[in-house]
Design an enzyme around this catalytic site. Structure first.
Site, PDB file in Angstrom:
ATOM      1  N   LYS A  48       0.840  -1.205   0.000  1.00  0.00           N
ATOM      2  CA  LYS A  48       0.000   0.000   0.000  1.00  0.00           C
ATOM      3  C   LYS A  48       0.877   1.258   0.000  1.00  0.00           C
ATOM      4  O   LYS A  48       0.653   2.175  -0.782  1.00  0.00           O
ATOM      5  CB  LYS A  48      -0.935   0.023   1.226  1.00  0.00           C
ATOM      6  CG  LYS A  48      -1.869  -1.180   1.318  1.00  0.00           C
ATOM      7  CD  LYS A  48      -2.784  -1.085   2.521  1.00  0.00           C
ATOM      8  CE  LYS A  48      -2.074  -1.141   3.860  1.00  0.00           C
ATOM      9  NZ  LYS A  48      -1.386  -2.436   4.142  1.00  0.00           N
ATOM     10  N   ARG A  64     -10.084   0.799   8.207  1.00  0.00           N
ATOM     11  CA  ARG A  64      -9.645  -0.553   8.517  1.00  0.00           C
ATOM     12  C   ARG A  64     -10.689  -1.329   9.299  1.00  0.00           C
ATOM     13  O   ARG A  64     -10.473  -2.498   9.618  1.00  0.00           O
ATOM     14  CB  ARG A  64      -8.421  -0.431   9.409  1.00  0.00           C
ATOM     15  CG  ARG A  64      -7.182  -1.074   8.940  1.00  0.00           C
ATOM     16  CD  ARG A  64      -6.156  -0.726  10.001  1.00  0.00           C
ATOM     17  NE  ARG A  64      -4.944  -1.429   9.851  1.00  0.00           N
ATOM     18  CZ  ARG A  64      -3.906  -0.994   9.146  1.00  0.00           C
ATOM     19  NH1 ARG A  64      -3.968   0.119   8.477  1.00  0.00           N
ATOM     20  NH2 ARG A  64      -2.821  -1.705   9.113  1.00  0.00           N
ATOM     21  N   ARG A  75      11.894  -5.444   5.235  1.00  0.00           N
ATOM     22  CA  ARG A  75      11.579  -4.031   4.960  1.00  0.00           C
ATOM     23  C   ARG A  75      12.459  -3.065   5.753  1.00  0.00           C
ATOM     24  O   ARG A  75      12.749  -3.265   6.921  1.00  0.00           O
ATOM     25  CB  ARG A  75      10.114  -3.743   5.291  1.00  0.00           C
ATOM     26  CG  ARG A  75       9.798  -2.257   5.162  1.00  0.00           C
ATOM     27  CD  ARG A  75       8.352  -1.957   5.158  1.00  0.00           C
ATOM     28  NE  ARG A  75       7.655  -2.426   6.332  1.00  0.00           N
ATOM     29  CZ  ARG A  75       6.343  -2.368   6.482  1.00  0.00           C
ATOM     30  NH1 ARG A  75       5.599  -1.893   5.504  1.00  0.00           N
ATOM     31  NH2 ARG A  75       5.776  -2.811   7.578  1.00  0.00           N
ATOM     32  N   ARG A 110      10.883  -1.395  11.267  1.00  0.00           N
ATOM     33  CA  ARG A 110       9.705  -1.112  12.089  1.00  0.00           C
ATOM     34  C   ARG A 110       9.574  -2.093  13.255  1.00  0.00           C
ATOM     35  O   ARG A 110       9.772  -3.290  13.087  1.00  0.00           O
ATOM     36  CB  ARG A 110       8.441  -1.150  11.218  1.00  0.00           C
ATOM     37  CG  ARG A 110       8.055   0.224  10.731  1.00  0.00           C
ATOM     38  CD  ARG A 110       6.991   0.196   9.692  1.00  0.00           C
ATOM     39  NE  ARG A 110       5.760  -0.475  10.113  1.00  0.00           N
ATOM     40  CZ  ARG A 110       4.671  -0.518   9.381  1.00  0.00           C
ATOM     41  NH1 ARG A 110       4.651   0.059   8.200  1.00  0.00           N
ATOM     42  NH2 ARG A 110       3.598  -1.142   9.803  1.00  0.00           N
ATOM     43  N   ARG A 140      -0.912  -9.166  13.002  1.00  0.00           N
ATOM     44  CA  ARG A 140      -1.473  -8.143  12.102  1.00  0.00           C
ATOM     45  C   ARG A 140      -2.294  -8.794  10.996  1.00  0.00           C
ATOM     46  O   ARG A 140      -3.327  -8.260  10.583  1.00  0.00           O
ATOM     47  CB  ARG A 140      -0.349  -7.282  11.515  1.00  0.00           C
ATOM     48  CG  ARG A 140       0.179  -6.275  12.537  1.00  0.00           C
ATOM     49  CD  ARG A 140       1.573  -5.795  12.185  1.00  0.00           C
ATOM     50  NE  ARG A 140       1.654  -5.085  10.934  1.00  0.00           N
ATOM     51  CZ  ARG A 140       2.783  -4.935  10.241  1.00  0.00           C
ATOM     52  NH1 ARG A 140       3.920  -5.459  10.679  1.00  0.00           N
ATOM     53  NH2 ARG A 140       2.778  -4.268   9.118  1.00  0.00           N
TER      54      ARG A 140
HETATM   55  P1  AP5 Z   1       4.865  -1.608   1.863  1.00  0.00           P
HETATM   56  O1  AP5 Z   1       4.584  -0.744   0.681  1.00  0.00           O
HETATM   57  O2  AP5 Z   1       5.588  -0.984   3.021  1.00  0.00           O
HETATM   58  O3  AP5 Z   1       3.540  -2.374   2.344  1.00  0.00           O
HETATM   59  P2  AP5 Z   1       2.249  -1.863   3.137  1.00  0.00           P
HETATM   60  O4  AP5 Z   1       1.061  -2.506   2.507  1.00  0.00           O
HETATM   61  O5  AP5 Z   1       2.269  -0.363   3.244  1.00  0.00           O
HETATM   62  O6  AP5 Z   1       2.525  -2.575   4.523  1.00  0.00           O
HETATM   63  P3  AP5 Z   1       2.362  -2.014   6.008  1.00  0.00           P
HETATM   64  O7  AP5 Z   1       3.115  -2.972   6.885  1.00  0.00           O
HETATM   65  O8  AP5 Z   1       2.732  -0.573   6.080  1.00  0.00           O
HETATM   66  O9  AP5 Z   1       0.848  -2.191   6.235  1.00  0.00           O
HETATM   67  P4  AP5 Z   1       0.090  -2.236   7.554  1.00  0.00           P
HETATM   68  O10 AP5 Z   1      -1.281  -2.084   7.045  1.00  0.00           O
HETATM   69  O11 AP5 Z   1       0.373  -3.403   8.394  1.00  0.00           O
HETATM   70  O12 AP5 Z   1       0.744  -1.022   8.395  1.00  0.00           O
HETATM   71  P5  AP5 Z   1       0.265   0.466   8.704  1.00  0.00           P
HETATM   72  O13 AP5 Z   1       1.451   1.330   8.775  1.00  0.00           O
HETATM   73  O14 AP5 Z   1      -0.863   0.857   7.832  1.00  0.00           O
HETATM   74  O15 AP5 Z   1       5.713  -2.852   1.346  1.00  0.00           O
HETATM   75  C1  AP5 Z   1       6.199  -3.839   2.242  1.00  0.00           C
HETATM   76  C2  AP5 Z   1       7.583  -4.347   1.793  1.00  0.00           C
HETATM   77  O16 AP5 Z   1       7.434  -5.053   0.566  1.00  0.00           O
HETATM   78  C3  AP5 Z   1       8.605  -3.240   1.515  1.00  0.00           C
HETATM   79  O17 AP5 Z   1       9.866  -3.675   1.922  1.00  0.00           O
HETATM   80  C4  AP5 Z   1       8.534  -3.033   0.008  1.00  0.00           C
HETATM   81  O18 AP5 Z   1       9.763  -2.572  -0.522  1.00  0.00           O
HETATM   82  C5  AP5 Z   1       8.174  -4.426  -0.486  1.00  0.00           C
HETATM   83  N1  AP5 Z   1       7.289  -4.407  -1.658  1.00  0.00           N
HETATM   84  C6  AP5 Z   1       6.201  -3.603  -1.859  1.00  0.00           C
HETATM   85  N2  AP5 Z   1       5.611  -3.877  -3.039  1.00  0.00           N
HETATM   86  C7  AP5 Z   1       6.318  -4.898  -3.590  1.00  0.00           C
HETATM   87  C8  AP5 Z   1       6.183  -5.647  -4.797  1.00  0.00           C
HETATM   88  N3  AP5 Z   1       5.188  -5.391  -5.682  1.00  0.00           N
HETATM   89  N4  AP5 Z   1       7.086  -6.643  -5.037  1.00  0.00           N
HETATM   90  C9  AP5 Z   1       8.082  -6.922  -4.151  1.00  0.00           C
HETATM   91  N5  AP5 Z   1       8.259  -6.240  -2.997  1.00  0.00           N
HETATM   92  C10 AP5 Z   1       7.391  -5.242  -2.709  1.00  0.00           C
HETATM   93  O19 AP5 Z   1      -0.331   0.281  10.195  1.00  0.00           O
HETATM   94  C11 AP5 Z   1       0.517  -0.036  11.272  1.00  0.00           C
HETATM   95  C12 AP5 Z   1      -0.295  -0.149  12.544  1.00  0.00           C
HETATM   96  O20 AP5 Z   1      -0.914   1.117  12.840  1.00  0.00           O
HETATM   97  C13 AP5 Z   1      -1.484  -1.141  12.526  1.00  0.00           C
HETATM   98  O21 AP5 Z   1      -1.064  -2.437  12.817  1.00  0.00           O
HETATM   99  C14 AP5 Z   1      -2.388  -0.533  13.604  1.00  0.00           C
HETATM  100  O22 AP5 Z   1      -1.911  -0.850  14.876  1.00  0.00           O
HETATM  101  C15 AP5 Z   1      -2.198   0.962  13.409  1.00  0.00           C
HETATM  102  N6  AP5 Z   1      -3.206   1.512  12.473  1.00  0.00           N
HETATM  103  C16 AP5 Z   1      -2.958   2.026  11.238  1.00  0.00           C
HETATM  104  N7  AP5 Z   1      -4.105   2.427  10.653  1.00  0.00           N
HETATM  105  C17 AP5 Z   1      -5.100   2.148  11.533  1.00  0.00           C
HETATM  106  C18 AP5 Z   1      -6.513   2.312  11.481  1.00  0.00           C
HETATM  107  N8  AP5 Z   1      -7.112   2.822  10.402  1.00  0.00           N
HETATM  108  N9  AP5 Z   1      -7.239   1.909  12.554  1.00  0.00           N
HETATM  109  C19 AP5 Z   1      -6.649   1.391  13.639  1.00  0.00           C
HETATM  110  N10 AP5 Z   1      -5.306   1.190  13.736  1.00  0.00           N
HETATM  111  C20 AP5 Z   1      -4.538   1.575  12.698  1.00  0.00           C
HETATM  112 MG    MG Z   2       2.494   1.024   4.843  1.00  0.00          MG
END
Ligand code: AP5
Ligand code: MG
Length: 221
Positions: free
Chosen positions: A15, A91, A130, A163, A174
């Site tokens: 994402k 979410r 990552r 992270r 997660r």
């Molecule tokens: P990356 O682009 O970083 O993936 P991502 O989908 O953004 O993964 P996240 O871990 O950020 O998602 P998440 O939803 O768990 O975390 P968030 O920060 O939103 O890519 C991942 C890796 O793969 C990278 O190394 C990249 O280089 C590689 N990659 C990407 N695309 C690729 C491809 N096509 N091919 C090969 N490699 C690739 O949330 C974190 C925490 O915050 C949650 O757990 C929760 O506690 C809290 N939180 C956030 N939002 C909310 C909400 N709305 N409500 C409640 N709690 C929330």
């Molecule tokens: Mg992310």
């Protein structure tokens, strides 16, 4: 007309990577709830302290504070002007309903809701490698997308970090939380006929092309 998109998908599906490409190619403002929480944690605010206690365990931050935080961003002039790509919000169904109310009130229509899909094993592999930039937020991967100089960002030369929630047991939690709370959000948008399903297990450029084509915004890139 500003572009307005929601990206939904499990942790590690890409994402953040796609949101960055959408910003780079189309000028759309990325709004990632996770990135905002991590900057609140970094700044040691009350919200950051609260969020950290949930994020480090892989649990969701409560709906009330999350909705308030995101609605405030959606009302900013920058977002009104540039449009948005929401990453990580909504979410839960409660968050999706609150977002729909806000968009209805402002008479804003979405270009679409993109569900990025991937297998769990790929998620674990990706998140285990990552790396993120402490300053500009650029995302790397130790194997798939290594920085030119180990430990430092190609773009701004700042140190890279791992992270706290990218430990294997937290990644699994997660994924469980995603299935329980966020799968119903996908069903919510599907029922409204707004959902586009796109395979996230391909090269980021291919995923981007598909996303932009399906949304009908490729000609603006
Ligand atoms: P990356 O682009 O970083 O993936 P991502 O989908 O953004 O993964 P996240 O871990 O950020 O998602 P998440 O939803 O768990 O975390 P968030 O920060 O939103 O890519 C991942 C890796 O793969 C990278 O190394 C990249 O280089 C590689 N990659 C990407 N695309 C690729 C491809 N096509 N091919 C090969 N490699 C690739 O949330 C974190 C925490 O915050 C949650 O757990 C929760 O506690 C809290 N939180 C956030 N939002 C909310 C909400 N709305 N409500 C409640 N709690 C929330
Ligand atoms: Mg992310």
């Amino acid at each position: 007309m500003p572009i307005r998109i929601i990206l939904i998908g499990p942790p590690g599906v890409g994402k953040g990577t796609q949101a960055a490409l959408l910003e780079e190619r189309l000028g759309v403002k990325p709004l990632s709830s996770g990135v905002i929480f991590r900057s609140e944690i970094e700044a040691e605010t009350d919200l950051g302290q609260l969020a950290k206690s949930y994020i480090d365990r892989g649990e969701l931050v409560p709906n009330g504070v999350t909705i308030q935080m995101m609605v405030k961003r959606l009302r900013s002039d920058d977002v009104r002007h540039r449009g948005f790509v929401l990453d990580g919000f909504p979410r839960t169904v409660r968050q999706a309903e609150a977002l729909s109310e806000e968009l209805d009130r402002e008479e804003i229509r979405l270009n679409g809701v993109v569900s990025l899909e991937i297998d769990d094993e790929v998620v674990v592999r990706r998140l285990s490698g990552r790396l993120g930039c402490t300053k500009c937020g650029e995302i790397y991967h130790s194997v798939n997308k290594p920085p030119k100089r180990e430990g430092f960002c190609d773009k701004c030369n700042s140190p890279l970090f791992v992270r706290e929630d990218d430990k294997p047991e937290t990644i699994r939690e997660r994924l469980r939380v995603f299935r329980e709370n966020t799968q119903p959000v996908i069903d919510y948008y599907d029922a409204q006929g707004q959902l586009l399903r796109i395979c996230g297990d391909r090269d980021p450029e291919e995923v981007f092309r598909d996303v932009a084509t399906e949304l009908g915004v490729l000609d603006q890139a």
